[in-house]
Design a protein around this motif. Structure first.
Motif, PDB file in Angstrom:
ATOM      1  N   GLY A  86       0.711  -1.223   0.095  1.00 23.79           N
ATOM      2  CA  GLY A  86       0.030   0.058  -0.059  1.00 23.79           C
ATOM      3  C   GLY A  86       0.738   1.401   0.052  1.00 23.79           C
ATOM      4  N   GLY A  87       0.267   2.339  -0.352  1.00 25.70           N
ATOM      5  CA  GLY A  87       0.852   3.550  -0.384  1.00 25.70           C
ATOM      6  C   GLY A  87       1.955   3.789  -1.229  1.00 25.70           C
ATOM      7  N   TYR A  88       2.652   4.904  -1.465  1.00 21.55           N
ATOM      8  CA  TYR A  88       3.714   4.939  -2.401  1.00 21.55           C
ATOM      9  C   TYR A  88       4.456   6.009  -2.227  1.00 21.55           C
ATOM     10  CZ  TYR A  88       0.603   8.883  -4.076  1.00 21.55           C
ATOM     11  OH  TYR A  88       0.012   9.944  -4.178  1.00 21.55           O
ATOM     12  N   THR A  89       5.692   6.069  -2.577  1.00 22.57           N
ATOM     13  CA  THR A  89       6.940   6.974  -2.247  1.00 22.57           C
ATOM     14  C   THR A  89       7.161   7.888  -3.259  1.00 22.57           C
ATOM     15  OG1 THR A  89       8.642   5.657  -3.182  1.00 22.57           O
ATOM     16  CG2 THR A  89       8.122   5.076  -1.063  1.00 22.57           C
ATOM     17  N   VAL A  90       7.966   8.628  -3.251  1.00 21.09           N
ATOM     18  CA  VAL A  90       8.328   9.661  -4.188  1.00 21.09           C
ATOM     19  C   VAL A  90       8.918   9.031  -5.544  1.00 21.09           C
ATOM     20  CG1 VAL A  90      10.654   9.948  -3.680  1.00 21.09           C
ATOM     21  CG2 VAL A  90       9.614  11.902  -4.592  1.00 21.09           C
ATOM     22  N   PHE A  91       9.304   7.829  -5.345  1.00 24.69           N
ATOM     23  CA  PHE A  91       9.541   7.117  -6.471  1.00 24.69           C
ATOM     24  C   PHE A  91       8.373   6.109  -6.889  1.00 24.69           C
ATOM     25  CE2 PHE A  91      13.702   7.916  -4.578  1.00 24.69           C
ATOM     26  CZ  PHE A  91      14.247   8.785  -5.482  1.00 24.69           C
ATOM     27  N   TYR A  92       7.171   6.206  -6.422  1.00 29.55           N
ATOM     28  CA  TYR A  92       6.159   5.532  -6.939  1.00 29.55           C
ATOM     29  C   TYR A  92       6.390   4.004  -6.534  1.00 29.55           C
ATOM     30  CZ  TYR A  92       4.445   9.787  -9.306  1.00 29.55           C
ATOM     31  OH  TYR A  92       3.948  11.119  -9.433  1.00 29.55           O
ATOM     32  N   GLN A  93       6.936   3.799  -5.364  1.00 28.72           N
ATOM     33  CA  GLN A  93       7.142   2.453  -5.003  1.00 28.72           C
ATOM     34  C   GLN A  93       6.232   2.254  -3.721  1.00 28.72           C
ATOM     35  OE1 GLN A  93       9.464   0.056  -6.398  1.00 28.72           O
ATOM     36  NE2 GLN A  93       9.119   1.585  -7.922  1.00 28.72           N
ATOM     37  N   PRO A  94       6.051   0.828  -3.311  1.00 31.18           N
ATOM     38  CA  PRO A  94       4.864   0.687  -2.197  1.00 31.18           C
ATOM     39  C   PRO A  94       5.922   1.075  -1.019  1.00 31.18           C
ATOM     40  CG  PRO A  94       5.302  -1.280  -3.666  1.00 31.18           C
ATOM     41  CD  PRO A  94       6.112  -0.224  -4.119  1.00 31.18           C
ATOM     42  N   GLN A  95       4.867   1.992  -0.224  1.00 31.85           N
ATOM     43  CA  GLN A  95       5.237   2.580   1.193  1.00 31.85           C
ATOM     44  C   GLN A  95       5.304   1.398   2.257  1.00 31.85           C
ATOM     45  OE1 GLN A  95       2.956   5.808   2.552  1.00 31.85           O
ATOM     46  NE2 GLN A  95       4.859   6.923   3.119  1.00 31.85           N
ATOM     47  N   TYR A  96       4.131   0.656   2.407  1.00 26.16           N
ATOM     48  CA  TYR A  96       3.989  -0.050   3.598  1.00 26.16           C
ATOM     49  C   TYR A  96       3.347  -1.479   3.069  1.00 26.16           C
ATOM     50  CZ  TYR A  96      -0.932   1.592   3.276  1.00 26.16           C
ATOM     51  OH  TYR A  96      -1.953   1.989   2.802  1.00 26.16           O
ATOM     52  N   MET A  97       3.459  -2.397   3.912  1.00 27.83           N
ATOM     53  CA  MET A  97       2.906  -3.528   3.705  1.00 27.83           C
ATOM     54  C   MET A  97       1.630  -3.744   4.879  1.00 27.83           C
ATOM     55  SD  MET A  97       5.863  -6.447   3.035  1.00 27.83           S
ATOM     56  CE  MET A  97       4.543  -7.373   2.534  1.00 27.83           C
ATOM     57  N   LEU A  98       0.701  -4.615   4.471  1.00 30.92           N
ATOM     58  CA  LEU A  98      -0.485  -4.959   5.299  1.00 30.92           C
ATOM     59  C   LEU A  98      -0.475  -6.205   5.542  1.00 30.92           C
ATOM     60  CD1 LEU A  98      -2.755  -3.236   6.696  1.00 30.92           C
ATOM     61  CD2 LEU A  98      -4.170  -3.986   4.648  1.00 30.92           C
ATOM     62  N   ILE A  99      -0.366  -6.941   6.881  1.00 28.79           N
ATOM     63  CA  ILE A  99      -0.045  -8.140   6.974  1.00 28.79           C
ATOM     64  C   ILE A  99      -0.970  -8.710   7.982  1.00 28.79           C
ATOM     65  CG2 ILE A  99       1.500  -9.793   7.731  1.00 28.79           C
ATOM     66  CD1 ILE A  99       3.762  -8.072   6.624  1.00 28.79           C
ATOM     67  N   ASN A 100      -1.804  -9.562   7.552  1.00 25.51           N
ATOM     68  CA  ASN A 100      -2.756 -10.303   8.774  1.00 25.51           C
ATOM     69  C   ASN A 100      -2.569 -11.829   8.909  1.00 25.51           C
ATOM     70  OD1 ASN A 100      -4.626 -10.315  10.823  1.00 25.51           O
ATOM     71  ND2 ASN A 100      -6.331  -9.589   9.299  1.00 25.51           N
TER      72      ASN A 100
END
Length: 306
Positions: A86-100
């Motif tokens: 989820g999310g994105y950084t300034v380089f349009y890479q994923p910012q975080y993981m959602l783990i359950n």
């Protein structure tokens, strides 16, 4: 009741999961090939990981999903887990993981490279099951065609008889001939006035229609192409004569190209995991593949010296 989706929306949704490749009807046979092709892909790299980790879970998530998260949990410590991005950084890479996980006390939402490591196989976070799916379908098509051709090659003779009595006489006549009896005596009613057997022969050009051997050669060629894509050196099976060493090794660079990129991504993720969590996690070529690479470099050096 389901929503009234049209075929265009259904195709749009399915195409994101299943690429538009050739799909066989015999899905059980296709699953057979895909299962073992995926295991062959596992054999390229040699992994070293904590003993408490489940290696099978780790590899299947990594190769099929394309990435796996390494997090520090309250209950199980540092473990690998599948999750969403989820999310994105300034380089349009994923910012975080959602783990359950049903065994977790909470849902984790760690920041990538700060609170967790997202170990990925390819730069685009995709797995290699599309490769496995494509070649598995092709091999299943060849196997299905070869099985049908082998079945059809059992065709020998078809007799058309006037009545049941004549059919029974022809059966006995065929049994005697096929058993190798030196002399066979038949009822004269089985022959016409010109002395020809009263039967109608069906086309029996079995040899002209037999292509199972070529289908099996094609299947081997498809498998060799798959091995090339996943990084396992293989010989050129298309050329049967005057096969020399240089031709066998001609696809070495092609074999290494894609997997070297995978290995670079995996090594970078392992380094980040060691720095963040202090775990013993590393990956490299398997010993035999690594030795092949060393031999190739030695041969290249010898050629340069000449």
């Amino acid at each position: 009741m389901s929503s009234p989706y049209g075929f265009d929306m259904i195709n749009l949704y399915n195409s994101a999961v299943t690429p538009s490749t050739v799909h066989v009807k015999n899905t059980g046979l296709a699953r057979f090939f895909k299962r073992y092709l995926l295991q062959e892909a596992f054999s390229v790299f040699d992994w070293k990981m904590p003993e408490t980790w489940d290696k099978n879970y780790f590899l299947y998530v990594l190769y099929v999903a394309g990435y796996i998260g390494i997090i520090d949990t309250d209950k199980f410590g540092v473990i690998p887990q599948h999750g969403g991005l989820g999310g994105y950084t300034v380089f349009y890479q994923p910012q975080y993981m959602l783990i359950n996980n049903p065994l977790f006390d909470k849902t984790y939402k760690p920041i990538i490279n700060e609170e967790c490591v997202c170990l990925r196989l390819e730069p685009d976070y995709c797995g290699i099951y599309d490769i496995v799916d494509y070649y598995g379908d092709l091999m299943a098509l060849c196997a299905e065609a070869a099985a049908g051709n082998l079945l059809n090659s059992k065709l020998a003779f078809i007799f058309a008889a006037d009545n049941k009595a004549t059919a029974e006489s022809l059966k006995k006549l065929y049994d005697q001939v096929s058993s190798g009896e030196p002399a066979v005596f038949a009822d004269k009613n089985l022959f016409d006035d010109d002395g020809n057997l009263r039967v109608t022969m069906f086309n029996q050009d079995v040899g002209g229609n037999f292509i199972a051997d070529r289908l099996l050669d094609t299947m081997r060629t498809i498998r060799c192409q798959f091995l090339t894509d996943i990084g396992i050196p293989n010989a050129n099976t298309d050329k049967k004569e005057r096969l020399i060493t240089d031709e066998v090794n001609a696809n070495n660079f092609e074999t290494r190209a894609k997997c070297s990129l995978w290995l670079d991504e995996l090594k970078d993720g392992c380094r980040k995991a060691r720095d963040m969590f202090g775990i013993d996690l590393s990956v490299d070529w398997r010993k035999d593949l690594k030795e092949d690479e060393s031999d190739e470099r030695i041969n290249d050096s010898a050629e340069l010296d000449l």
